[in-house]
Design an enzyme around this catalytic site. Structure first.
Site, PDB file in Angstrom:
ATOM      1  N   HIS A   1       0.843  -1.202   0.000  1.00  0.00           N
ATOM      2  CA  HIS A   1       0.000   0.000   0.000  1.00  0.00           C
ATOM      3  C   HIS A   1       0.877   1.251   0.000  1.00  0.00           C
ATOM      4  O   HIS A   1       2.065   1.212   0.326  1.00  0.00           O
ATOM      5  CB  HIS A   1      -0.942   0.003   1.212  1.00  0.00           C
ATOM      6  CG  HIS A   1      -0.215   0.039   2.525  1.00  0.00           C
ATOM      7  ND1 HIS A   1       0.300   1.191   3.061  1.00  0.00           N
ATOM      8  CD2 HIS A   1       0.089  -0.947   3.387  1.00  0.00           C
ATOM      9  CE1 HIS A   1       0.895   0.924   4.204  1.00  0.00           C
ATOM     10  NE2 HIS A   1       0.782  -0.386   4.433  1.00  0.00           N
TER      11      HIS A   1
ATOM     12  N   GLU B   1      -2.067  -6.989   7.634  1.00  0.00           N
ATOM     13  CA  GLU B   1      -0.739  -6.855   8.237  1.00  0.00           C
ATOM     14  C   GLU B   1      -0.674  -7.613   9.563  1.00  0.00           C
ATOM     15  O   GLU B   1      -1.693  -7.954  10.167  1.00  0.00           O
ATOM     16  CB  GLU B   1      -0.440  -5.357   8.456  1.00  0.00           C
ATOM     17  CG  GLU B   1       0.915  -5.036   9.037  1.00  0.00           C
ATOM     18  CD  GLU B   1       2.094  -5.505   8.207  1.00  0.00           C
ATOM     19  OE1 GLU B   1       2.349  -6.738   8.190  1.00  0.00           O
ATOM     20  OE2 GLU B   1       2.764  -4.668   7.592  1.00  0.00           O
TER      21      GLU B   1
END
Length: 178
Positions: free
Chosen positions: A8, A75
């Site tokens: 990202h 994550e």
């Protein structure tokens, strides 16, 4: 089949964000849009966290590609360190931080997700991507820690190498899987 991992873009945060659901900054959007220019994929799979999913949704819609959101691509959960500036952790608990960087399996942050759980969910998610992909080119939008772990597995590296793998915002990482 080819799989590209994409981290990202910038969120404006300077800490282990982990599973905090941050939005992208304007810079983050610009980084991601620039990173995919000139690349072609047949499908997109993304972490369900907004800093990944919002861009993946935009890209899939713009290019008419199938999109699947997969929460297993989230994550690592950094436990008590999540959201704490790394400089503060280094000042208050520098020895623990150094041990984590050297051997994240044996020395996770306090209250963190187990490394086995992190590894299991990511490898299962990528195995599903590989099965679905067959002969397709797949873009997987995910996170820095996820990319580091998956690269260690694919490249037959020690997990202690994770801290040394450079994964800047909006960087692409081709990976051979399976």
């Amino acid at each position: 089949m080819s799989i590209d991992l994409l981290r990202h873009g910038d969120t404006g945060q300077r800490s282990y964000r982990g599973q905090l659901d941050d939005a992208l900054t304007d810079l983050g959007w610009t980084q991601l849009r620039a990173s995919v220019e000139g690349h072609e994929w047949d499908r997109v799979v993304s972490s369900s966290m907004s800093r990944c999913a919002r861009f993946a949704t935009e890209l899939a819609e713009r290019r008419g590609l199938p999109l699947r959101l997969d929460p297993r691509l989230a994550e690592y959960h950094f436990g008590d360190w999540q959201g704490v500036p790394i400089e503060d952790i280094a000042e208050k608990d520098g020895d623990a931080l150094g041990r984590f960087w050297a051997d994240p399996v044996a020395h996770p942050p306090p209250g963190a997700e187990t490394f086995d759980a992190f590894q299991t969910r990511l490898t299962e998610a990528l195995a599903d991507v590989a099965r679905e992909a067959a002969e397709a080119r797949v873009l997987v939008v995910t996170h820095g820690g996820a990319i580091r772990l998956l690269r260690c597995i694919a490249e037959d590296r020690s997990f202690g190498d994770m801290a040394g793998i450079d994964v800047p915002h909006a960087s692409l990482h081709p990976i051979l899987w399976g």
